[in-house]
Design an enzyme around this catalytic site. Structure first.
Site, short mmCIF file in Angstrom:
data_model
loop_
_atom_site.label_atom_id
_atom_site.label_comp_id
_atom_site.label_asym_id
_atom_site.label_seq_id
_atom_site.Cartn_x
_atom_site.Cartn_y
_atom_site.Cartn_z
N SER A 142 0.84 -1.20 0.00
CA SER A 142 0.00 0.00 0.00
C SER A 142 0.87 1.24 0.00
CB SER A 142 -0.91 0.01 1.23
OG SER A 142 -0.17 0.36 2.39
N ASP A 143 0.29 2.35 -0.44
CA ASP A 143 0.92 3.63 -0.18
C ASP A 143 0.75 3.92 1.31
OD1 ASP A 143 2.18 6.06 -0.46
OD2 ASP A 143 0.98 6.69 -2.18
N TRP A 144 1.47 4.91 1.80
CA TRP A 144 1.49 5.17 3.23
C TRP A 144 0.10 5.61 3.71
CZ3 TRP A 144 5.36 2.96 1.69
CH2 TRP A 144 6.52 2.75 2.43
N GLY A 156 -2.55 4.05 3.02
CA GLY A 156 -3.48 3.81 1.92
C GLY A 156 -4.18 2.47 2.00
#
EC number: 3.2.1.21
Length: 766
Positions: free
Chosen positions: A195-197, A199
């Site tokens: 995931s993105d941070w 996210g």
């Protein structure tokens, strides 16, 4: 460089999956902290360190981190169109997916794992984590997924990062159709999906969809919640093992990299040479109508260097692309370093163009103890508590601080800090101070409150869109007099702002700025006078990382009003002035686009920005860059103009497959290399066949690139030659890039639909 991490003994993945406890397997699927994965010491599984790296590796600290090499921004690197150079650089982003793949191969050849992002259609910051990007299946596949598909096929990156937004109704991080279906099964992807941070938005849904790793840590949606999902059979043991296996394979691959155990600055001569070449080779010669370039410094007696970007080292964009370089060179520094002694340099700013008031530099202030910089002390308690204890203290070299990822075991989420310095006024007159914050902050000058950004707060773009507007105050200072500056800061939880749809990176942030107030009309008048006096005028304007940054979208394409007025005024008295522009994305060039005769575009050029510009101006390097994107005449001409921005949580991609210049393009001939437009941009992407591109090399030896497309028995042969102005044939040092594709078809096609890159080896006739 620091000591190299010792290689650990390998670990057996099958053995771990058979013998690890449920808790140990669950722990693998989320970060340990902001920048590391979780280790399993019992099985000799190490932690993997990650970092942002679009134009340089920042390391694991936004705050008080190690300074690093900064390479040109992604669009600048794409402008080189040179795969071998990008391989050497190891730099990621570019609209042309083939150079992107070259970067990945180069970076991973060292053992480092590249992560491509953001999968997919992450095209706006407005309501970033909640917006639903709605588009046709064809547009999704042919435009927004195709770069990922090519990069994966050509370079096999080690990981893919999901985007924050939804696509066609579902967040990508929990879309089984996109992750497990398309990415893994259809494309055969074997690597990690992270995931993105912040996210990740669910536990069972994301895990079942194929999201292997939640970042950052400590976990919010795995850990005990995942244990519960397994107990309730919302997630099967088989799925848990599948995700854990992928993470372990990722760690096993990463452990082969020989990297420093301690982050430290890398500053080698060969790195500087490569960075300088990247900066110079990315520069695009947009106009040279009067043949003014290259300049011969030996013939100059006076040079006017004008513009707000002239002494500003705009080396990178903002947000995740930002880092603190171990050195930087401004255009002014680069140009003056190549001028011979005795040349008169007339410098004028001419206009202000900052989005935030410029930060205080370490040379302008000193700590209460007399050291360069600003002193910063952290406390558990607010200033109202008498004799509160200092928990941590440091010296910062810039008057800004971003504290996501910052931690101290004695501090809670809500903590306090004082930032103090002594300022020696550089001049007499009015100075404007500015203070922006995520959290809360107040600025005191000689113990007098001059800015209150605590009591009442107004939302702005600062700190990835989470912070306030910059509040300002104007104070009269006396040159040489000492003033005591103090900022009382409280961390993120003290903020009074509520901003749905914006990522909360935690910690808190602040920025203090100061600038001398100038009369705009007088500043332009001084610049005009300098241009009149000088033999040559070079005008440096454009954007900076405060204008182009993660966390917000630009609301317009215009340069600051004073800058546009400056360009027009200087061109009125010096029509042969050389225009030097900087940005990572297009901006409006009206009304002066057709007036300027000599124009270079230099992007955000990294550490060696100024030297790269000077090398091109003085003919040391051929400006071989080509635009990887188009500069439209006005924002209304862009395909997304009517649809951009979230409305009630949704953005409709009404342009379909016609992204960028493709909407403006017709293909009446049989060769797709010809670019013709309905409403021509100021500067179109790439280059045209059936036209001449003028370039220059040292000693004013101009080079003409001739591109011939010949057809034989249904096949096309490309002949590419270079000849000097005097008829000599040779090499200019540029890196040609040619694409072919269908132009007319029963089915509507974009110019790059089915396009194939003709390799450099195809130019054997040169």
């Amino acid at each position: 460089m620091g000591e190299i991490c010792p290689r650990r003994e390998d670990f057996d993945i099958d053995y771990i999956l058979k013998n690890a406890s449920l808790l140990e397997k669950v722990s693998l699927l989320a970060g340990y902290d902001f920048w590391h994965t979780a280790p399993l010491p019992r099985f000799n599984v190490p932690s993997v360190r990650v970092s942002d790296g679009p134009n340089g590796v920042r390391g694991t600290k936004f705050f008080d981190g190690v300074r690093a090499a900064c390479l040109p921004c992604g669009t600048g690197l794409a402008a080189t169109w040179d795969q071998s150079l990008l391989y050497d650089a190891g730099v990621l982003i570019g609209q042309d997916v083939y150079p992107t793949a070259a970067y990945i191969r180069g970076a991973q050849s060292t053992g480092v794992i590249s992560t491509i992002k953001h999968f997919a259609a992450n095209d706006q910051e407005h309501e970033r984590i909640s917006v639903n990007a709605v588009m046709s299946e064809r547009a999704l596949r042919e435009v927004h997924l195709l770069p990922f598909q090519i990069a994966i096929a050509d370079s096999a990156p080690g990981a893919v990062m999901t985007c924050y937004n939804k696509v066609n109704g579902q967040h990508l991080s929990e879309s089984k159709e996109m992750l497990d279906g398309l990415l893994r099964r259809e494309w055969g992807w074997k690597g990690l999906i992270m995931s993105d941070w912040f996210g990740t938005y669910s536990t069972a849904e994301a895990l079942n969809a194929g999201l292997d790793l939640e970042m950052p840590g400590p976990t919010r949606l795995r850990g005990p919640l995942l244990e519960l999902a397994i107990s309730s059979r919302k997630v099967s043991r088989a799925t848990l093992d599948e995700r854990a296996r992928t993470v372990l394979e990722f760690v096993q691959r990463a452990r082969k990299a020989e990297v420093s155990a301690v982050e430290s600055t890398r500053d080698f001569p060969e790195d500087r040479r490569l960075n300088r070449k990247l900066a110079a080779d990315s520069i695009v010669l947009l106009k040279n109508e009067s043949g003014l370039l290259p300049l011969n410094p030996q013939t100059l007696t006076s040079v006017a260097l004008i513009g707000p970007n002239m002494k500003t080292a705009a080396f990178c964009g903002g947000g995740s692309a930002s880092l603190q370089p171990y050195y930087s060179t401004s255009p002014y520094q680069g140009i003056t370093s190549q001028l011979p002694p005795g040349v008169e340099v007339l410098y004028e700013t001419g206009a202000t163009s900052y989005a935030f008031i410029p930060e205080l530099a370490a040379s302008e202030v000193r700590t209460p103890e007399g050291q360069p910089g600003l002193g910063m002390r952290f406390y558990r308690d607010p200033p109202s508590v008498q004799e509160r204890r200092v928990v941590e203290e440091t010296i910062i070299q810039e008057s800004s601080w971003q504290l996501m990822g910052f931690s101290n075991p004695e501090l809670d989420r809500l903590f306090h800090a004082d930032i103090e310095a002594e300022l020696i006024a550089p001049a007499t007159g009015p100075f404007q101070f500015g203070l922006a914050v995520y959290g809360s902050a107040s600025l005191f000058l000689d113990d007098q409150l001059i800015i209150d950004n605590t009591t009442v707060q107004r939302g702005g773009t600062f700190f990835f869109g989470k912070g306030t507007l910059e509040e300002t105050a104007t104070v009269d200072l006396v040159q040489g007099q000492s003033y005591q500056i103090k900022v009382q800061f409280a961390s993120g939880p003290s903020s009074k702002l509520v901003k749905p749809g914006v990522v909360n990176f935690g910690g808190g942030a602040g920025r203090l700025g100061m600038v001398q107030v100038v009369d705009p009309e007088r500043a332009i008048a001084r610049a005009v006078e300098a241009a009149k006096r000088a033999d040559i005028t070079i005008l440096g304007v454009g954007l900076t990382r405060d204008h182009e940054s993660e966390g917000f979208d630009r609301s317009h394409m215009d340069l600051p009003p004073a800058v546009a007025s400056l360009v027009t005024a200087v061109l009125d008295v010096a029509p042969d002035a050389i225009l030097l522009t900087q940005s990572g994305t297009p901006f409006s060039m009206l009304p002066w686009a057709d007036l300027v005769k000599t124009h270079l575009h230099a992007w955000f050029g990294g550490n060696e920005l100024g030297n790269g510009i000077a090398d091109v101006l003085f003919g040391v390097v051929n400006p071989s860059g080509k635009l990887p994107l188009s500069f439209p005449r006005r924002i209304e001409d862009t395909p997304t103009y009517l649809n951009f921005g979230s409305e009630r949580g949704q953005v409709t991609y009404g342009e379909g497959i016609y992204v960028g210049y493709k909407l403006l393009r017709k293909s009446p001939t049989s060769c797709a290399l010809s670019i013709r437009v309905r409403s021509a941009p100021v500067h179109p992407c790439c280059f045209r066949s059936n036209s001449l591109l003028t370039r220059f090399v040292p000693q004013a030896r101009f080079v003409v690139h001739l591109l011939c497309v010949l057809r034989f028995d249904g096949r096309h042969r490309v002949r590419y030659t270079e000849c000097s102005k005097l008829g000599r044939r040779g090499r200019s040092g540029s890196s040609p890039a040619v694409y072919r594709g269908r132009s007319n078809n029963v089915v509507n096609r974009t110019s790059h639909q089915g396009a194939q890159r003709i390799s450099k080896g195809g130019f054997a006739a040169r």
